[in-house]
Design a protein around this motif. Sequence first.
Motif, PDB file in Angstrom:
ATOM      1  N   ARG A   2       0.981  -1.095  -0.232  1.00 55.87           N
ATOM      2  CA  ARG A   2      -0.028   0.207  -0.113  1.00 55.87           C
ATOM      3  C   ARG A   2       0.955   1.328   0.006  1.00 55.87           C
ATOM      4  O   ARG A   2       1.665   1.333   1.024  1.00 55.87           O
ATOM      5  N   THR A   4       1.047   5.451  -0.233  1.00 55.37           N
ATOM      6  CA  THR A   4       0.296   6.834  -0.258  1.00 55.37           C
ATOM      7  C   THR A   4       1.287   7.926  -0.740  1.00 55.37           C
ATOM      8  O   THR A   4       2.143   8.045   0.039  1.00 55.37           O
ATOM      9  N   LYS A  20       2.428   1.785  -9.686  1.00 53.64           N
ATOM     10  CA  LYS A  20       1.351   0.861 -10.284  1.00 53.64           C
ATOM     11  C   LYS A  20       2.010  -0.171 -11.285  1.00 53.64           C
ATOM     12  O   LYS A  20       1.304  -1.071 -11.577  1.00 53.64           O
ATOM     13  N   GLU A  27      -1.499  -1.319  -4.145  1.00 57.72           N
ATOM     14  CA  GLU A  27      -2.543  -0.130  -3.892  1.00 57.72           C
ATOM     15  C   GLU A  27      -2.128   1.098  -3.694  1.00 57.72           C
ATOM     16  O   GLU A  27      -1.306   1.448  -2.520  1.00 57.72           O
ATOM     17  N   THR A  29      -2.538   5.180  -3.672  1.00 56.15           N
ATOM     18  CA  THR A  29      -3.308   6.377  -3.649  1.00 56.15           C
ATOM     19  C   THR A  29      -2.652   7.706  -3.518  1.00 56.15           C
ATOM     20  O   THR A  29      -1.672   7.871  -2.746  1.00 56.15           O
ATOM     21  N   TYR A  31      -3.108  11.785  -2.758  1.00 58.11           N
ATOM     22  CA  TYR A  31      -4.163  12.864  -2.193  1.00 58.11           C
ATOM     23  C   TYR A  31      -3.483  14.285  -2.682  1.00 58.11           C
ATOM     24  O   TYR A  31      -2.291  14.552  -2.451  1.00 58.11           O
ATOM     25  N   VAL A 112      -4.451   3.793 -10.455  1.00 57.31           N
ATOM     26  CA  VAL A 112      -4.164   4.433  -9.316  1.00 57.31           C
ATOM     27  C   VAL A 112      -5.393   5.479  -8.768  1.00 57.31           C
ATOM     28  O   VAL A 112      -6.091   5.840  -9.575  1.00 57.31           O
ATOM     29  N   ASP A 113      -5.419   5.466  -7.598  1.00 61.16           N
ATOM     30  CA  ASP A 113      -6.743   6.364  -6.867  1.00 61.16           C
ATOM     31  C   ASP A 113      -5.998   7.316  -6.724  1.00 61.16           C
ATOM     32  O   ASP A 113      -5.324   7.582  -5.626  1.00 61.16           O
ATOM     33  N   ARG A 115      -7.067  11.293  -5.427  1.00 63.89           N
ATOM     34  CA  ARG A 115      -8.082  11.727  -4.684  1.00 63.89           C
ATOM     35  C   ARG A 115      -7.936  13.542  -4.806  1.00 63.89           C
ATOM     36  O   ARG A 115      -7.216  13.795  -3.919  1.00 63.89           O
TER      37      ARG A 115
END
Length: 743
Positions: A2, A4, A20, A27, A29, A31, A112-113, A115
């Motif tokens: 994971r 971030t 990724k 995972e 993410t 921001y 990729v997430d 946000r």
Amino acid sequence: MRVTSVGGGPGGLYSALLLKKADPSHEVTVYERNAPDDTFGFGVVFSAATLRELEDADDVSFHRLWRAAARWDPVEVRYGGSRIRAGGNRFAAISRHRLLRILQERAAELGVDVRFRTEVDDLDRLLDADLVLGADGINSRVRARFEDTFRPRLTREGSKFIWLGTTQRFDAFTFIFEETEAGTFQAHIYPFSEDVSTFIVECTEQTWRKAGLDAVDPASLSPGQSDQHSIAQLSELFRDHLDGHGLVANNSKWLDWTTVRNQRWSHGNVVLLGDAAHTAHFSIGSGTKLALEDAIALTDALARNDVTTSAGLSAALADYESARKPSVEGIQRAAAESLDWFARYRRYWGFDPPQFTYSLLTRSSRVDYENLRRRDPDLVHHLDRWFTRRALDRPAPGPAVPSPPAFTPLQVGPRRLANRVALLVQAPGAGDGGAPTATLLGELQDLADAGASLLVVDAVAVSADGRSNPEDPGLYDDEHVPAWSSALAAVHERASGTLVAARLLHAGPRGATAPRHRGTDLPLPPSQRWPLYAASPGRYTVASPPASALDRTGMDRVREAYVAATRRAVAAGFDALEVHAGHGYLLGSFLSPLTNRRDDDHGGPLANRLRFPLEVLHAVREAWPDDRLLSVCFSASDLRRGGLPEDEALEIARRFRDAGADLLHVVAGQTTPTGRAEFTTGFNTPWSDLVRNEAGGPVLTSGNLPTLADVNHVLMSGAADLCVLGLPFVATPKWLADDTRSE
């Protein structure tokens, strides 16, 4: 794993998509506090080397970037009513907004997430990820959270600058210099699309205030708001270069440059990249380019290590830092050199456009004369032609086949030198009781065949107690003259165009040492020493014998020793003299506030500290024929805190010139044993540059200039007029003469 990323700028997004892509099971993410269409700034520049890295890392995003990018080759310098171009550079640029869209789309394709509009107020809640990327920019919260580990150092430096754009499309990376009543301004411009170019304007804070550009306080402008007052004024200033187009704003306000450095880049599972980790001044590098390269290096380091364990992750982050940090530090050094040039370029205001352009193009040590010649041989031919024409004092067009700078003539006082290369004559066992040995005289005659215009015989003592070591040659006895005279006659017969100079020396506190081939400043055994003198009592090194303060009687004796040595130099047939007043020797010990602690009329203010060295120089000038060249060597910097300041170095240069010095040999350091220059190429040239261009020339420089290419670079940049070539020399003495003929 994971992952971030705090920050969804180019560095954070590119890291996310590469990780990724490397392992779809990750995972990832991101921001990002801004909306996907929010962006500040204009274009982002990439070099050819960076583009190759991007293609290798992810060809999909690379080809999208490549299709959208503006590409060009030349750099153009506009100065003094002239426009000069240099090719062989290969740049590409893209709008920051378009780059972000490409990276956002590619990240989404890979899963990729991302946000957007998400502020990370509580960093601790993200730390349970396996890896946290601090990609949140120059004001990084991640860096601040762990600053005790990262140990950041943020340095405000450079001038005021404002980031703008223009709809005038420039077809080259363009530098524009304009002079106003308030001061000088420079613009850094590059195209990044078919219809827009980045336009960065820079000036000193003094000029900024004098021009009234401080009317709007940058702190009073809200995010996204621009300084329209300044933009209107700058549009008028650069009107002739904009061809009717205006300047475009995007959160444009005056800023101060901040260089970011961190002692460490990782802490546990947290790692910094991009501006959070480092910055490099925009005149030499792009923060976005560095961030993308960081992302590639981080991804590679993670792939090389087993990151399923905390130990493996720590090893990977250490691998990333050790692989990437040296490269970044190299760019930061180059950027610091560039930033320093822009801080001092007003020193060169008055250079002819070719020399100003060369100085700008070679402002960092990554580009020099030979490098530029490989990139753009036509430009260097043009520069050589200009230099030769000026040296020969001929009107345009000048010679069809010009000489490189090293092989152009130079007028120094009463003598015209055939070229701008000098050689220092040294030899083990150079003196025997002060008399020059056959070894030294043989070296002198051999070097005469090399073709240099000036040979400087080093460390010719003016008295027995003025020697640095027992093997120094001298001119303190009439019996020394015949040997010198015979050797000089042979030199003049073999090389009639070569001048020979004696560098007259009183070693002062650096005397009574072992011969140099045994080491530097190693004291002789007590039974072999002689009394030492200096401006003030003390030891040169902790192991040196103590030197006594030179009293008035001693000053008279030393002055007369210089005069007697000068007269013997005349009788011997020397063509030139150099009075050594630097490097912590006797005369130099009077000049520096570090070594002159006297409370009489020879200590304290510079005028007093100059009194005795000038007394000696005036006496030497009086005894030395007007038709022979007289030089003074002095240290323009002590390379120590509390040492000689720049303004005093310049005043010393002016006073020596007024006292009759035809040439100034500018060196630095060795006033104290801890004040030594780093042994880099041309390590004395920053100070020869200072003296030549702020106090006047001609100036001689020395210090690790091992090739003619190094000499050509120093001369073309205007840092000196004459260079000591060395060391090392090649084995064949005639190599320089052969090289001269080949040109």
